[in-house]
Design a protein around this motif. Sequence first.
Motif, PDB file in Angstrom:
ATOM      1  N   MET A   1       0.844  -1.176   0.000  1.00 18.99           N
ATOM      2  CA  MET A   1       0.000   0.000   0.000  1.00 18.99           C
ATOM      3  C   MET A   1       0.891   1.242   0.000  1.00 18.99           C
ATOM      4  SD  MET A   1      -2.725   1.207   2.907  1.00 18.99           S
ATOM      5  CE  MET A   1      -1.648   1.224   4.307  1.00 18.99           C
ATOM      6  N   THR A   2       0.655   2.133  -0.943  1.00 13.58           N
ATOM      7  CA  THR A   2       1.415   3.381  -1.025  1.00 13.58           C
ATOM      8  C   THR A   2       0.526   4.543  -0.620  1.00 13.58           C
ATOM      9  OG1 THR A   2       2.797   2.539  -2.809  1.00 13.58           O
ATOM     10  CG2 THR A   2       2.704   4.920  -2.544  1.00 13.58           C
ATOM     11  N   SER A   3       1.067   5.366   0.221  1.00 11.65           N
ATOM     12  CA  SER A   3       0.385   6.580   0.656  1.00 11.65           C
ATOM     13  C   SER A   3       1.132   7.773   0.075  1.00 11.65           C
ATOM     14  CB  SER A   3       0.393   6.639   2.182  1.00 11.65           C
ATOM     15  OG  SER A   3      -0.228   7.811   2.624  1.00 11.65           O
ATOM     16  N   ARG A   4       0.398   8.764  -0.390  1.00 13.35           N
ATOM     17  CA  ARG A   4       1.005   9.987  -0.920  1.00 13.35           C
ATOM     18  C   ARG A   4       0.449  11.183  -0.155  1.00 13.35           C
ATOM     19  NH1 ARG A   4       3.763   8.533  -5.105  1.00 13.35           N
ATOM     20  NH2 ARG A   4       3.120   6.865  -6.492  1.00 13.35           N
ATOM     21  N   VAL A   5       1.357  12.046   0.263  1.00 15.16           N
ATOM     22  CA  VAL A   5       0.974  13.270   0.966  1.00 15.16           C
ATOM     23  C   VAL A   5       1.581  14.438   0.204  1.00 15.16           C
ATOM     24  CG1 VAL A   5       1.077  14.558   3.129  1.00 15.16           C
ATOM     25  CG2 VAL A   5       0.921  12.051   3.188  1.00 15.16           C
ATOM     26  N   LEU A   6       0.734  15.310  -0.297  1.00 19.56           N
ATOM     27  CA  LEU A   6       1.179  16.519  -0.986  1.00 19.56           C
ATOM     28  C   LEU A   6       1.028  17.678  -0.019  1.00 19.56           C
ATOM     29  CD1 LEU A   6       0.422  14.492  -3.281  1.00 19.56           C
ATOM     30  CD2 LEU A   6       0.025  16.488  -4.686  1.00 19.56           C
ATOM     31  N   LEU A   7       2.153  18.258   0.373  1.00 22.57           N
ATOM     32  CA  LEU A   7       2.169  19.379   1.305  1.00 22.57           C
ATOM     33  C   LEU A   7       2.259  20.667   0.495  1.00 22.57           C
ATOM     34  CD1 LEU A   7       4.781  17.780   3.696  1.00 22.57           C
ATOM     35  CD2 LEU A   7       2.320  17.973   4.126  1.00 22.57           C
ATOM     36  N   ALA A 126       3.103   9.415  10.406  1.00 22.43           N
ATOM     37  CA  ALA A 126       2.943   7.985  10.690  1.00 22.43           C
ATOM     38  C   ALA A 126       1.484   7.572  10.496  1.00 22.43           C
ATOM     39  CB  ALA A 126       3.416   7.671  12.110  1.00 22.43           C
ATOM     40  N   ASP A 127       0.568   8.417  10.933  1.00 23.07           N
ATOM     41  CA  ASP A 127      -0.854   8.133  10.727  1.00 23.07           C
ATOM     42  C   ASP A 127      -1.203   8.151   9.246  1.00 23.07           C
ATOM     43  OD1 ASP A 127      -1.125   8.002  13.481  1.00 23.07           O
ATOM     44  OD2 ASP A 127      -2.041  10.000  13.657  1.00 23.07           O
ATOM     45  N   ALA A 128      -0.673   9.128   8.503  1.00 20.17           N
ATOM     46  CA  ALA A 128      -0.961   9.246   7.067  1.00 20.17           C
ATOM     47  C   ALA A 128      -0.455   8.045   6.294  1.00 20.17           C
ATOM     48  CB  ALA A 128      -0.352  10.524   6.512  1.00 20.17           C
ATOM     49  N   GLN A 129       0.643   7.465   6.745  1.00 22.86           N
ATOM     50  CA  GLN A 129       1.212   6.332   6.019  1.00 22.86           C
ATOM     51  C   GLN A 129       0.322   5.091   6.122  1.00 22.86           C
ATOM     52  OE1 GLN A 129       5.267   4.962   6.957  1.00 22.86           O
ATOM     53  NE2 GLN A 129       5.739   5.635   4.891  1.00 22.86           N
ATOM     54  N   GLY A 177       6.911   1.960   6.229  1.00 17.86           N
ATOM     55  CA  GLY A 177       7.697   2.749   7.159  1.00 17.86           C
ATOM     56  C   GLY A 177       8.768   3.616   6.534  1.00 17.86           C
ATOM     57  N   ARG A 178       8.753   3.782   5.230  1.00 18.52           N
ATOM     58  CA  ARG A 178       9.774   4.583   4.550  1.00 18.52           C
ATOM     59  C   ARG A 178       9.102   5.600   3.635  1.00 18.52           C
ATOM     60  NH1 ARG A 178      14.132   2.492   0.092  1.00 18.52           N
ATOM     61  NH2 ARG A 178      14.053   4.457  -0.992  1.00 18.52           N
ATOM     62  N   TRP A 179       9.639   6.812   3.633  1.00 19.16           N
ATOM     63  CA  TRP A 179       9.115   7.877   2.782  1.00 19.16           C
ATOM     64  C   TRP A 179      10.122   8.226   1.696  1.00 19.16           C
ATOM     65  CZ3 TRP A 179       4.247   9.508   3.003  1.00 19.16           C
ATOM     66  CH2 TRP A 179       3.532   9.374   4.196  1.00 19.16           C
ATOM     67  N   ASN A 180       9.621   8.594   0.526  1.00 19.26           N
ATOM     68  CA  ASN A 180      10.421   9.191  -0.537  1.00 19.26           C
ATOM     69  C   ASN A 180       9.949  10.631  -0.689  1.00 19.26           C
ATOM     70  OD1 ASN A 180      11.923   6.868  -1.214  1.00 19.26           O
ATOM     71  ND2 ASN A 180      10.156   6.085  -2.326  1.00 19.26           N
ATOM     72  N   LEU A 181      10.812  11.481  -1.170  1.00 20.82           N
ATOM     73  CA  LEU A 181      10.542  12.910  -1.201  1.00 20.82           C
ATOM     74  C   LEU A 181      10.671  13.466  -2.608  1.00 20.82           C
ATOM     75  CD1 LEU A 181      10.321  15.693   0.308  1.00 20.82           C
ATOM     76  CD2 LEU A 181      12.806  15.579   0.554  1.00 20.82           C
TER      77      LEU A 181
END
Length: 193
Positions: A1-7, A126-129, A177-181
């Motif tokens: 499962m991939t989560s994406r967060v656009l800030l 962590a919640d968003a992921q 548990g890992r983010w890419n930027l």
Amino acid sequence: MTSRVLLVSPAMSTSLRQARFDDGGSIDESGAARARSAAGALPSAGRVLTSPTVRCRETAAALGLDGVPVPELAGLDVGRWRGRTLEEVGAAEPEAVGRWLTDPDCAPHGGESVRDLCERVAGGLADAQQLEGRTIAVVEPEVVRAAVAGALGMPAAVFWRLDVPPLTVTELSGRAGRWNLRLGCPLAAPEAA
């Protein structure tokens, strides 16, 4: 499962132009116009969140987003420095400003330390992921800084080395548990087909 967060950082305001700690003011007309012209530039999202500040809520609205204000996404609480310029505070309390800019645990203004902000934002990441899909969050620049530092496992001291221009998008994508930027993409009007 991939989560994406656009800030998304807020549009320009008088406070930002003056290097003033958030004073609850609105975005200025040029910032609002730029945001309106970029409406439709962001992809669709399952969730749209905002910092509770006026300028973040106004930026979201100008972008055509119906965002939910989330207290955990609030900007750094600078206590008694709120509404003052960095120049004013530096002239009145030079030692305090010096400590604040070099020690992420320091909060001479009586508000929140940079480390506290970074930890608060890391909890939200962590919640968003745990959520599938895309989240758009229109947040204060310091929230973007804290998110980037936390996502990359960098020390809180790096916070002051990150610049976040108005009306830009910083994208985090993560799983396991890992983010890419993906850094600082400017929001621009969608191109005509």
